[in-house]
Write a protein that holds these residues in place. Sequence first.
Motif, PDB file in Angstrom:
ATOM      1  N   ALA A  23      -4.612   9.534   3.196  1.00  0.00           N
ATOM      2  CA  ALA A  23      -3.612   9.034   2.252  1.00  0.00           C
ATOM      3  C   ALA A  23      -3.374   7.538   2.411  1.00  0.00           C
ATOM      4  CB  ALA A  23      -2.308   9.808   2.432  1.00  0.00           C
ATOM      5  N   TRP A  24      -3.348   7.056   3.658  1.00  0.00           N
ATOM      6  CA  TRP A  24      -3.057   5.638   3.877  1.00  0.00           C
ATOM      7  C   TRP A  24      -4.188   4.733   3.424  1.00  0.00           C
ATOM      8  CZ3 TRP A  24      -6.406   2.734   6.747  1.00  0.00           C
ATOM      9  CH2 TRP A  24      -7.284   3.436   7.595  1.00  0.00           C
ATOM     10  N   ALA A  25      -5.400   5.285   3.317  1.00  0.00           N
ATOM     11  CA  ALA A  25      -6.572   4.472   2.977  1.00  0.00           C
ATOM     12  C   ALA A  25      -6.967   4.579   1.515  1.00  0.00           C
ATOM     13  CB  ALA A  25      -7.752   4.873   3.853  1.00  0.00           C
ATOM     14  N   ARG A  26      -6.250   5.345   0.730  1.00  0.00           N
ATOM     15  CA  ARG A  26      -6.606   5.474  -0.677  1.00  0.00           C
ATOM     16  C   ARG A  26      -6.438   4.132  -1.380  1.00  0.00           C
ATOM     17  NH1 ARG A  26      -3.332  11.109  -1.817  1.00  0.00           N
ATOM     18  NH2 ARG A  26      -4.719  12.468  -0.575  1.00  0.00           N
ATOM     19  N   LYS A  27      -7.362   3.835  -2.264  1.00  0.00           N
ATOM     20  CA  LYS A  27      -7.330   2.553  -2.956  1.00  0.00           C
ATOM     21  C   LYS A  27      -6.030   2.373  -3.737  1.00  0.00           C
ATOM     22  CE  LYS A  27     -11.112   1.230  -4.919  1.00  0.00           C
ATOM     23  NZ  LYS A  27     -12.234   1.083  -5.868  1.00  0.00           N
ATOM     24  N   SER A  28      -5.621   3.429  -4.423  1.00  0.00           N
ATOM     25  CA  SER A  28      -4.391   3.331  -5.211  1.00  0.00           C
ATOM     26  C   SER A  28      -3.183   3.067  -4.319  1.00  0.00           C
ATOM     27  CB  SER A  28      -4.181   4.621  -6.007  1.00  0.00           C
ATOM     28  OG  SER A  28      -4.115   5.744  -5.138  1.00  0.00           O
ATOM     29  N   SER A  29      -3.161   3.664  -3.135  1.00  0.00           N
ATOM     30  CA  SER A  29      -2.029   3.476  -2.227  1.00  0.00           C
ATOM     31  C   SER A  29      -1.965   2.041  -1.710  1.00  0.00           C
ATOM     32  CB  SER A  29      -2.118   4.459  -1.051  1.00  0.00           C
ATOM     33  OG  SER A  29      -2.120   5.789  -1.496  1.00  0.00           O
ATOM     34  N   VAL A  30      -3.120   1.499  -1.308  1.00  0.00           N
ATOM     35  CA  VAL A  30      -3.147   0.145  -0.754  1.00  0.00           C
ATOM     36  C   VAL A  30      -2.805  -0.884  -1.825  1.00  0.00           C
ATOM     37  CG1 VAL A  30      -4.605  -1.595   0.342  1.00  0.00           C
ATOM     38  CG2 VAL A  30      -4.808   0.807   1.017  1.00  0.00           C
ATOM     39  N   VAL A  31      -3.398  -0.734  -3.001  1.00  0.00           N
ATOM     40  CA  VAL A  31      -3.128  -1.682  -4.083  1.00  0.00           C
ATOM     41  C   VAL A  31      -1.668  -1.614  -4.505  1.00  0.00           C
ATOM     42  CG1 VAL A  31      -3.674  -2.270  -6.480  1.00  0.00           C
ATOM     43  CG2 VAL A  31      -5.509  -1.683  -4.892  1.00  0.00           C
ATOM     44  N   LEU A  32      -1.118  -0.397  -4.585  1.00  0.00           N
ATOM     45  CA  LEU A  32       0.282  -0.249  -4.973  1.00  0.00           C
ATOM     46  C   LEU A  32       1.199  -0.866  -3.924  1.00  0.00           C
ATOM     47  CD1 LEU A  32       2.391   0.904  -6.895  1.00  0.00           C
ATOM     48  CD2 LEU A  32       2.276   3.065  -5.622  1.00  0.00           C
ATOM     49  N   LEU A  33       0.872  -0.691  -2.650  1.00  0.00           N
ATOM     50  CA  LEU A  33       1.691  -1.265  -1.581  1.00  0.00           C
ATOM     51  C   LEU A  33       1.727  -2.787  -1.684  1.00  0.00           C
ATOM     52  CD1 LEU A  33       3.242  -1.053   1.105  1.00  0.00           C
ATOM     53  CD2 LEU A  33       1.029  -1.102   2.277  1.00  0.00           C
ATOM     54  N   ILE A  34       0.561  -3.401  -1.865  1.00  0.00           N
ATOM     55  CA  ILE A  34       0.503  -4.863  -1.970  1.00  0.00           C
ATOM     56  C   ILE A  34       1.259  -5.339  -3.207  1.00  0.00           C
ATOM     57  CG2 ILE A  34      -1.057  -6.819  -2.324  1.00  0.00           C
ATOM     58  CD1 ILE A  34      -3.119  -5.330  -0.648  1.00  0.00           C
ATOM     59  N   ALA A  35       1.090  -4.631  -4.322  1.00  0.00           N
ATOM     60  CA  ALA A  35       1.772  -5.031  -5.553  1.00  0.00           C
ATOM     61  C   ALA A  35       3.291  -4.944  -5.402  1.00  0.00           C
ATOM     62  CB  ALA A  35       1.302  -4.157  -6.719  1.00  0.00           C
ATOM     63  N   VAL A  36       3.763  -3.862  -4.793  1.00  0.00           N
ATOM     64  CA  VAL A  36       5.211  -3.693  -4.624  1.00  0.00           C
ATOM     65  C   VAL A  36       5.781  -4.782  -3.719  1.00  0.00           C
ATOM     66  CG1 VAL A  36       6.974  -2.197  -3.601  1.00  0.00           C
ATOM     67  CG2 VAL A  36       5.230  -1.222  -5.101  1.00  0.00           C
ATOM     68  N   LEU A  37       5.097  -5.088  -2.623  1.00  0.00           N
ATOM     69  CA  LEU A  37       5.585  -6.108  -1.700  1.00  0.00           C
ATOM     70  C   LEU A  37       5.549  -7.497  -2.338  1.00  0.00           C
ATOM     71  CD1 LEU A  37       3.950  -4.864   1.620  1.00  0.00           C
ATOM     72  CD2 LEU A  37       6.368  -4.790   1.001  1.00  0.00           C
ATOM     73  N   ALA A  38       4.475  -7.796  -3.077  1.00  0.00           N
ATOM     74  CA  ALA A  38       4.390  -9.089  -3.751  1.00  0.00           C
ATOM     75  C   ALA A  38       5.486  -9.227  -4.804  1.00  0.00           C
ATOM     76  CB  ALA A  38       3.016  -9.265  -4.389  1.00  0.00           C
ATOM     77  N   LEU A  39       5.737  -8.165  -5.547  1.00  0.00           N
ATOM     78  CA  LEU A  39       6.810  -8.197  -6.548  1.00  0.00           C
ATOM     79  C   LEU A  39       8.178  -8.286  -5.877  1.00  0.00           C
ATOM     80  CD1 LEU A  39       5.490  -5.602  -9.155  1.00  0.00           C
ATOM     81  CD2 LEU A  39       5.597  -8.096  -9.401  1.00  0.00           C
ATOM     82  N   ALA A  40       8.304  -7.681  -4.698  1.00  0.00           N
ATOM     83  CA  ALA A  40       9.577  -7.782  -3.967  1.00  0.00           C
ATOM     84  C   ALA A  40       9.842  -9.228  -3.559  1.00  0.00           C
ATOM     85  CB  ALA A  40       9.549  -6.877  -2.740  1.00  0.00           C
ATOM     86  N   VAL A  41       8.800  -9.907  -3.068  1.00  0.00           N
ATOM     87  CA  VAL A  41       8.954 -11.327  -2.722  1.00  0.00           C
ATOM     88  C   VAL A  41       9.307 -12.134  -3.963  1.00  0.00           C
ATOM     89  CG1 VAL A  41       7.769 -13.379  -1.879  1.00  0.00           C
ATOM     90  CG2 VAL A  41       7.394 -11.182  -0.749  1.00  0.00           C
ATOM     91  N   PHE A  42       8.586 -11.883  -5.047  1.00  0.00           N
ATOM     92  CA  PHE A  42       8.868 -12.595  -6.291  1.00  0.00           C
ATOM     93  C   PHE A  42      10.299 -12.324  -6.767  1.00  0.00           C
ATOM     94  CE2 PHE A  42       8.980 -12.945 -10.908  1.00  0.00           C
ATOM     95  CZ  PHE A  42       8.433 -14.189 -11.117  1.00  0.00           C
ATOM     96  N   GLY A  43      10.734 -11.080  -6.625  1.00  0.00           N
ATOM     97  CA  GLY A  43      12.078 -10.738  -7.058  1.00  0.00           C
ATOM     98  C   GLY A  43      13.166 -11.470  -6.293  1.00  0.00           C
ATOM     99  N   THR A  44      12.930 -11.728  -5.012  1.00  0.00           N
ATOM    100  CA  THR A  44      13.947 -12.447  -4.243  1.00  0.00           C
ATOM    101  C   THR A  44      14.137 -13.871  -4.756  1.00  0.00           C
ATOM    102  OG1 THR A  44      12.343 -13.251  -2.583  1.00  0.00           O
ATOM    103  CG2 THR A  44      13.409 -11.110  -2.174  1.00  0.00           C
ATOM    104  N   THR A  45      13.083 -14.465  -5.299  1.00  0.00           N
ATOM    105  CA  THR A  45      13.199 -15.852  -5.772  1.00  0.00           C
ATOM    106  C   THR A  45      14.016 -15.958  -7.047  1.00  0.00           C
ATOM    107  OG1 THR A  45      11.127 -15.742  -7.055  1.00  0.00           O
ATOM    108  CG2 THR A  45      10.981 -16.411  -4.735  1.00  0.00           C
ATOM    109  N   THR A  46      14.250 -14.857  -7.728  1.00  0.00           N
ATOM    110  CA  THR A  46      15.085 -14.884  -8.929  1.00  0.00           C
ATOM    111  C   THR A  46      16.566 -14.743  -8.594  1.00  0.00           C
ATOM    112  OG1 THR A  46      14.944 -12.481  -9.280  1.00  0.00           O
ATOM    113  CG2 THR A  46      13.189 -13.834 -10.223  1.00  0.00           C
ATOM    114  N   GLN A  47      16.869 -14.518  -7.325  1.00  0.00           N
ATOM    115  CA  GLN A  47      18.252 -14.327  -6.895  1.00  0.00           C
ATOM    116  C   GLN A  47      18.772 -15.589  -6.201  1.00  0.00           C
ATOM    117  OE1 GLN A  47      19.747 -11.445  -7.845  1.00  0.00           O
ATOM    118  NE2 GLN A  47      17.748 -11.031  -8.802  1.00  0.00           N
ATOM    119  N   THR A  48      20.083 -15.599  -5.972  1.00  0.00           N
ATOM    120  CA  THR A  48      20.719 -16.742  -5.317  1.00  0.00           C
ATOM    121  C   THR A  48      20.425 -16.715  -3.828  1.00  0.00           C
ATOM    122  OG1 THR A  48      22.505 -16.798  -6.952  1.00  0.00           O
ATOM    123  CG2 THR A  48      22.915 -17.885  -4.835  1.00  0.00           C
TER     124      THR A  48
END
Length: 209
Positions: free
Chosen positions: A20-45
């Motif tokens: 499960a940890w090595a599935r392509k969809s899992s790894v890509v989704l993890l990176i996307a979620v973390l990158a979007l989380a970083v991006f989301g923090t920059t929209t806040q104060t």
Amino acid sequence: MPDPSPAPSGAVKTRTAAPAWARKSSVVLLIAVLALAVFGTTTQTWMTVTLDPSQAGAGQEPLQVQGSKAATAVTALALVALAGGLAASIAGRIARWIIAAIIVLASAGIVAAAGTVLADPLAASQGSIGAATGVTGTQAQVAVTAFPVLAVVAGCLLALGGLLILPASRHWAARTKYDARAMAGTAAASGPVDEIDSWDRLSRGDDPT
């Protein structure tokens, strides 16, 4: 007694399912979620700035400084990491190593930029203070929110997600055109070929004879 004779050369090895940890969809989704989380923090104060009463423009309301203004590099690096994670899903073996390195470097830049804001919030807010008052280098009270810390944490996890590509990609099926043709040829050789299979192989440029 087991048969010591070797397996036929035409035998097809069965690919085991990736964990499960090595599935392509899992790894890509993890990176996307973390990158979007970083991006989301920059929209806040990230910081609330209260000017010194003796300074020009001190009668204004406290300034709300967003992360995109306090650390402009974080926004761009988050998008780079996001694009890298999506590209890893279709990249070849060597390209995945390069993409993993890019994601790790982008994550390091995110952590460094957010860490700089935490280390000296007044200096990071000078640009916003100058834009609001027309005066730079003024003294002010700066209150830092939790979002720069969240950016640092998400950046560290994003680096781990980039490194995860390396061991996980060993379980990913080849996506190149050459490998796809080779796999199709092996599958065809393992079973009887009918007229439909022959036409399909001819359309791919193979000679079924």
